[in-house]
Design an enzyme around this catalytic site. Structure first.
Site, mmCIF file in Angstrom:
data_model
loop_
_atom_site.group_PDB
_atom_site.id
_atom_site.type_symbol
_atom_site.label_atom_id
_atom_site.label_comp_id
_atom_site.label_asym_id
_atom_site.label_seq_id
_atom_site.Cartn_x
_atom_site.Cartn_y
_atom_site.Cartn_z
ATOM 1 N N GLU A 90 0.869 -1.175 0.000
ATOM 2 C CA GLU A 90 0.000 0.000 0.000
ATOM 3 C C GLU A 90 0.908 1.227 0.000
ATOM 4 O OE1 GLU A 90 -2.956 2.196 3.124
ATOM 5 O OE2 GLU A 90 -3.101 0.014 3.012
ATOM 6 N N CYS A 102 -1.592 9.477 2.213
ATOM 7 C CA CYS A 102 -1.244 8.986 0.883
ATOM 8 C C CYS A 102 -2.298 9.357 -0.150
ATOM 9 C CB CYS A 102 -1.014 7.481 0.908
ATOM 10 S SG CYS A 102 -2.366 6.535 1.618
#
EC number: 1.2.1.71
Length: 486
Positions: free
Chosen positions: A243, A277
């Site tokens: 991720e 993110c």
């Protein structure tokens, strides 16, 4: 005693490391790192108890996980404060993170049952049964931006599936990880089921390269993720879930309520000091008077964003970045964009030496011929003006990443046109692109991941399917195959 190995708190045998509150440089944690030998002991401990943990059964494992949830509820305020002190995020935001850790338990149970539970059907060939088994021993690498919530989102599903875990948190947030393990210990977790190894790069390398781990779940930078992907290229038997970040676009088109648009832009780009993110990195605004007015309103709002320490009153919107190094890196990134032809609309500045406190920045990069495809991990939003919607979408897709994207538009037709053409794993309409549901998968394409979506889909990479055809007794078929005589 800051390593938790085989149910015991032990001192690290490596070099001294410290964790500082980035808002005031106060040392809030210090210890020694775990050595390669200690990492090996942790993996061996996890291996030793993994089968017993699996054979405890789902209900037995669930009881421990539910007890951990109770500990999180009882220590929610403490968890939020530790996260705030170690990351610099405001207390209002870390209270939300602590709450998300609690909510993750129920979501993970639902995901386990929906995506990796058991089922059976009668078929002409016999009883077809689908079960799922754990991979075995998995390593979890946690990030600093959500040091509780994100590793929690790997660890809880992994344990429910029957895996055991070796957890290596970010070296920037060791105190949060230590508190997490203390709560697991209070919940009655058997020795060896989770092992905590604190350290820096060498500790991480020792864990990632260990032959006895069956999988690795990583949240962090694209650079480190790509190194791990290359390392695991020759090991198809190990599960790797990555991720990573994104250079995320947000397009504005035909919005009448400019105040609402400005709000969603700020929430997309500057929440968590730009250290999510999914944060918007590139903002596409139409050329012309309406776009000019929106940008003017946005610039004014950005200038008025309150920045302060984690415990400031009244509470700020933005806290500190994770470190002074990160803050100075953002100043340097802004300088590089200006040197390439960018024009500052709101200058990002380092507010105080020795801290990670910065003011938010807004920069027009329309005239930059070759815009770097970089994830500037902080509160710096790049503006690109456009004249054609297709051009804006093309520019939005001009990235090796593909995590999040969004459009603020009054027209549903514009949204559906955008949705069909944009390349990202998270696509929002008239909502901040930092908003994601734990009841949905979370992940991206391209350099943002390796097609192992987390959140509700984390259950998928925590177990593998086992398909069986079963009968209660051996029996001859009604007719034999040609050429057989029994």
């Amino acid at each position: 005693m800051t390593q938790f190995i085989n149910g015991q708190w032990v001192a690290g045998l490596g070099h001294e490391v410290t964790s500082k509150n980035p808002a005031n440089s106060e040392v809030i944690w210090s210890s020694k790192t775990a050595t390669a030998e200690q990492v090996n002991t942790a993996v061996e401990a996890a291996r030793e108890v993994q089968f017993d943990w699996f054979m405890l059964g789902f209900e037995g494992r669930l009881a421990i996980v539910e007890a951990y949830k109770t500990q999180l509820e009882e220590h929610k305020a403490e968890m939020a404060e530790v996260i705030a002190q170690e990351t610099g995020k405001p207390q209002w935001e870390t209270a939300t993170e602590a709450g998300a850790m609690i909510g993750k338990i129920g979501l993970s149970v639902a995901a386990y049952n929906k995506r990796t539970g058991s089922s059976e059907n009668d078929t002409p060939a016999g009883r077809a049964v689908l079960r799922h088994k754990p991979h075995g021993v998995v390593a979890v690498f946690g990030p600093y931006n959500f040091p509780g919530h994100l590793p929690n989102g790997h660890i809880v599903p992994a344990l429910l599936a029957g895996n055991t875990v070796v957890f290596k948190p970010s070296e920037l947030t060791p105190k949060v990880a230590e508190l997490m393990l203390k709560l697991w210990e209070k919940a009655g977790l058997p020795a060896g089921v989770i092992n905590l190894v604190q350290g820096e790069v060498e500790t991480g390398k020792a864990l990632a390269s260990h032959e006895q781990i069956d999988g690795l779940f990583f949240t962090g930078s694209s650079r480190t993720g790509h190194i791990l992907h290359q390392q695991y290229a020759g090991e198809p038997g190990k599960i790797l879930a990555l991720e990573m970040g994104g250079n995320n676009p947000l397009i504005i088109k035909g919005v009448k309520d400019t105040k609402a648009a400005v709000h969603d832009i700020i929430q997309s780009a500057y929440i968590s000091s730009g250290q999510r993110c999914t944060c918007a990195r590139r903002l596409y605004v139409e050329k012309g008077a309406e776009g000019d007015a929106l940008l003017a309103e946005l610039a004014d709002a950005v200038k008025r964003i309150q920045v302060g320490a984690w415990n400031s009153q009244p509470q700020p919107f933005m806290g500190s970045m994770i470190s002074e190094t990160a803050a100075k890196g953002m100043v340097e990134s802004q300088r590089n964009l200006l040197n390439l032809g960018g024009s500052s609309l709101v200058e990002l500045t380092h507010l105080k030496e020795g801290t990670g406190l910065v003011s938010p920045g807004l920069i027009d990069v329309t005239q930059v011929i070759e815009l770097p495809d970089e994830e500037y991990f902080g509160p710096l939003l790049q503006v690109v003006r456009y004249t054609d919607f297709d051009e804006a979408i093309k520019l939005a897709n001009k990235t090796r990443y593909g995590l999040s994207a969004g459009i603020l538009a009054d027209s549903r037709d514009d949204y559906e046109y955008f949705l069909a053409r944009i390349r990202a794993g998270i696509v929002n309409w008239n909502k901040q692109i930092t908003g994601a549901s734990g009841a949905a998968p979370f992940g991206g394409v391209g350099a943002s991941g390796n097609h192992r979506a987390s959140a509700f889909y984390a259950a998928d990479y925590c177990a593998y399917p086992v398909a069986s055809v079963e009968a209660d007794a051996v029996s001859l078929p009604a007719s034999l195959s040609p050429g057989l005589s029994i």
